[in-house]
Design a protein around this motif. Structure first.
Motif, PDB file in Angstrom:
ATOM      1  N   UNK A   1      28.881  75.788  18.311  1.00  0.00           N
ATOM      2  CA  UNK A   1      28.105  75.518  17.392  1.00  0.00           C
ATOM      3  C   UNK A   1      28.396  76.217  16.000  1.00  0.00           C
ATOM      4  N   UNK A   2      28.326  75.447  14.607  1.00  0.00           N
ATOM      5  CA  UNK A   2      29.009  76.040  13.436  1.00  0.00           C
ATOM      6  C   UNK A   2      28.121  77.000  12.703  1.00  0.00           C
ATOM      7  N   UNK A   3      28.708  77.843  12.102  1.00  0.00           N
ATOM      8  CA  UNK A   3      28.019  78.853  11.212  1.00  0.00           C
ATOM      9  C   UNK A   3      28.552  78.376   9.914  1.00  0.00           C
ATOM     10  N   UNK A   4      27.467  77.943   8.759  1.00  0.00           N
ATOM     11  CA  UNK A   4      27.730  77.062   7.708  1.00  0.00           C
ATOM     12  C   UNK A   4      27.424  77.855   6.461  1.00  0.00           C
ATOM     13  N   UNK A   5      28.331  77.811   5.575  1.00  0.00           N
ATOM     14  CA  UNK A   5      28.030  78.323   4.367  1.00  0.00           C
ATOM     15  C   UNK A   5      27.968  76.979   3.229  1.00  0.00           C
ATOM     16  N   UNK A   6      26.769  76.623   2.592  1.00  0.00           N
ATOM     17  CA  UNK A   6      27.004  75.367   1.476  1.00  0.00           C
ATOM     18  C   UNK A   6      26.866  75.903   0.202  1.00  0.00           C
ATOM     19  N   UNK A   7      27.831  75.368  -0.630  1.00  0.00           N
ATOM     20  CA  UNK A   7      28.178  76.065  -2.197  1.00  0.00           C
ATOM     21  C   UNK A   7      27.810  74.885  -3.064  1.00  0.00           C
ATOM     22  N   UNK A   8      26.729  75.008  -3.795  1.00  0.00           N
ATOM     23  CA  UNK A   8      26.557  73.969  -4.920  1.00  0.00           C
ATOM     24  C   UNK A   8      25.473  74.748  -5.853  1.00  0.00           C
ATOM     25  N   UNK A   9      26.037  74.562  -7.292  1.00  0.00           N
ATOM     26  CA  UNK A   9      25.273  75.075  -8.336  1.00  0.00           C
ATOM     27  C   UNK A   9      23.887  74.474  -8.845  1.00  0.00           C
ATOM     28  N   UNK A  10      23.807  73.407  -8.077  1.00  0.00           N
ATOM     29  CA  UNK A  10      22.338  72.644  -8.494  1.00  0.00           C
ATOM     30  C   UNK A  10      21.461  72.626  -7.393  1.00  0.00           C
ATOM     31  N   UNK A  11      20.509  73.488  -7.456  1.00  0.00           N
ATOM     32  CA  UNK A  11      19.416  73.980  -6.691  1.00  0.00           C
ATOM     33  C   UNK A  11      18.973  72.847  -5.763  1.00  0.00           C
ATOM     34  N   UNK A  12      18.679  71.738  -6.175  1.00  0.00           N
ATOM     35  CA  UNK A  12      17.936  70.713  -5.441  1.00  0.00           C
ATOM     36  C   UNK A  12      19.053  70.044  -4.564  1.00  0.00           C
ATOM     37  N   UNK A  13      20.197  69.828  -4.793  1.00  0.00           N
ATOM     38  CA  UNK A  13      21.317  69.353  -4.251  1.00  0.00           C
ATOM     39  C   UNK A  13      21.572  70.321  -3.134  1.00  0.00           C
TER      40      UNK A  13
ATOM     41  N   UNK B   1      22.074  69.825   7.056  1.00  0.00           N
ATOM     42  CA  UNK B   1      22.908  70.633   7.822  1.00  0.00           C
ATOM     43  C   UNK B   1      22.007  71.431   9.072  1.00  0.00           C
ATOM     44  N   UNK B   2      20.766  71.758   8.682  1.00  0.00           N
ATOM     45  CA  UNK B   2      19.968  72.457   9.489  1.00  0.00           C
ATOM     46  C   UNK B   2      19.459  71.615  10.489  1.00  0.00           C
ATOM     47  N   UNK B   3      19.320  70.265  10.163  1.00  0.00           N
ATOM     48  CA  UNK B   3      18.780  69.295  11.327  1.00  0.00           C
ATOM     49  C   UNK B   3      19.804  68.979  12.159  1.00  0.00           C
ATOM     50  N   UNK B   4      21.110  69.333  11.947  1.00  0.00           N
ATOM     51  CA  UNK B   4      22.256  68.961  13.098  1.00  0.00           C
ATOM     52  C   UNK B   4      22.159  69.844  14.142  1.00  0.00           C
ATOM     53  N   UNK B   5      22.021  69.392  15.381  1.00  0.00           N
ATOM     54  CA  UNK B   5      22.082  70.544  16.492  1.00  0.00           C
ATOM     55  C   UNK B   5      23.483  71.034  16.827  1.00  0.00           C
ATOM     56  N   UNK B   6      24.420  70.673  16.179  1.00  0.00           N
ATOM     57  CA  UNK B   6      25.589  71.469  16.072  1.00  0.00           C
ATOM     58  C   UNK B   6      25.870  72.446  15.219  1.00  0.00           C
ATOM     59  N   UNK B   7      24.889  72.377  14.420  1.00  0.00           N
ATOM     60  CA  UNK B   7      25.011  73.742  13.344  1.00  0.00           C
ATOM     61  C   UNK B   7      24.012  74.779  13.882  1.00  0.00           C
TER      62      UNK B   7
END
Length: 276
Positions: A1-13, A21-27
Motif C-alpha cells: 500500500x502506498x504512502x502518499x504526499x500530495x503537494x498543491x498551493x491551492x487549499x481546496x484542490x 487518495x484516502x478513498x482508494x484502498x491501495x493508499x
C-alpha cells in the motif's frame, strides 16, 4: 500500500485530491503540503527515516504551477536523492508533459481530476513501486556468492545516508520565493516559539521548525545546544568568555549566553576540538 504526499498551493484542490487518495484502498496514508518548503522538508525527513520508517513516502502527487519553486523544480531536486519517491504530476497545464516524463514521472494527470483517472495513476504507482522493490531485493550478478569465496557483510539499507542537495541545505521562504541556505553557512539558530531563526553571515531566515528538531537533526554536523534559546555551530564559535560566574560565546558579532547546564559540556567540546 502506498504512502502518499500530495503537494498543491491551492487549499481546496489539495483537500479534494487528498479526499480522493484516502478513498482508494491501495493508499495506506495520504498527507498534504501546501508549498515547496513543506514538501521538501517532509521528503527529507522521510529519507532520513529510511524506507521502512514511520515518515516514509512512496509517491508524491505534485502540482506544477506553484509560487516559488514549481513542481518541476521540486521533481528535479528529488531526482538527486539516492532513493527518490515516485512522482505523479497533477496539473491544469498540458504543456509540461514532455518535461515531466523526462523527469521519469510515473503519470501526468490533468485537472479537474476525475476519480477514475486518479485511480489509474495510483495503479501505475503501485506497479512501479512493486518493480522497484523487486529490483532492490534481487542481488546483482556481481553480488552472487561464489563457492568458497569470502562474502563481505552487506550494509543494511537503513545505513545509507542521503548525501544530496536537500540534505546539505534547508529551504526557507523569503517574500513568496523559496531559497536554499547551506547548513554549513549557518552560524547559530535562535528559538522563536515553534519557529527557528537561522543566522548566517549575510542575514537571518525564519523557518517553521522547532529548535529541538534542528538540534536532533544537526548534531552530527557539529551543532550544539548552549541555551534553551540557542543552537550553535561549534566551528563558528570565536571566543568563550567566563565572567563573574557566567559563560558566554562570541559567534561573529553576536554574543550569546550559555546556560549553566550546558556550560561544562560546551567547554569540554571546545577543548577536545582545540586539542583534537
Amino acid at each position: 500500500m502506498l504512502r502518499v504526499l500530495a503537494v498543491d498551493d491551492e487549499k481546496p484542490l489539495l483537500e479534494e485530491l487528498l479526499y480522493l487518495l484516502r478513498s482508494d484502498p491501495r493508499v495506506r496514508s495520504a498527507e498534504g503540503a501546501s508549498d515547496a518548503t513543506e514538501a521538501l522538508r517532509r521528503v527529507t525527513r522521510a529519507l532520513e527515516s529510511g524506507p521502512g520508517g514511520a515518515d516514509g513516502i512512496d509517491v508524491v502527487f505534485l502540482d506544477i504551477n506553484m509560487a516559488g519553486l514549481t513542481g518541476l523544480d521540486i521533481a528535479r531536486l528529488l531526482a538527486g536523492f539516492a532513493r527518490p519517491p515516485l512522482i505523479v504530476f497533477v496539473t491544469a497545464h498540458e504543456g509540461f508533459a514532455v518535461q515531466a516524463f523526462d523527469l521519469k514521472a510515473v503519470d501526468y494527470v490533468l485537472k479537474p481530476v476525475r476519480p477514475e483517472r486518479l485511480a489509474e495513476a495510483v495503479r501505475r504507482a503501485c506497479e512501479q513501486l512493486g518493480r522497484s522493490e523487486e529490483a532492490a531485493a534481487a542481488p546483482a550478478a556481481s553480488e552472487v556468492p561464489v563457492a568458497g569465496a569470502a562474502v563481505a557483510p552487506r550494509r543494511p539499507v537503513t545505513e545509507v545516508t542521503v548525501a544530496d542537495r536537500a540534505s546539505d541545505q534547508i529551504a526557507v521562504e523569503l517574500g513568496g520565493v523559496t531559497r536554499f541556505v547551506a547548513i554549513a553557512d549557518i552560524s547559530y539558530v535562535e528559538a522563536q516559539g515553534d519557529y527557528a531563526r537561522l543566522h548566517t553571515d549575510e542575514g537571518s531566515h525564519l523557518v517553521r521548525i522547532p529548535v529541538s528538531t534542528l538540534e536532533e537533526r544537526w548534531a552530527a554536523r557539529g551543532f550544539v545546544r548552549i541555551h534553551r534559546r540557542h543552537l550553535v555551530a561549534l566551528a563558528r564559535i570565536d571566543e568563550l568568555r567566563l565572567e563573574a560566574g557566567t559563560t558566554s560565546v562570541r559567534v561573529g558579532a553576536a554574543e550569546l549566553q550559555v546556560s549553566r547546564r550546558h556550560a561544562r559540556e560546551l567547554r569540554d567540546l571546545l577543548m577536545r576540538q582545540a586539542t583534537g
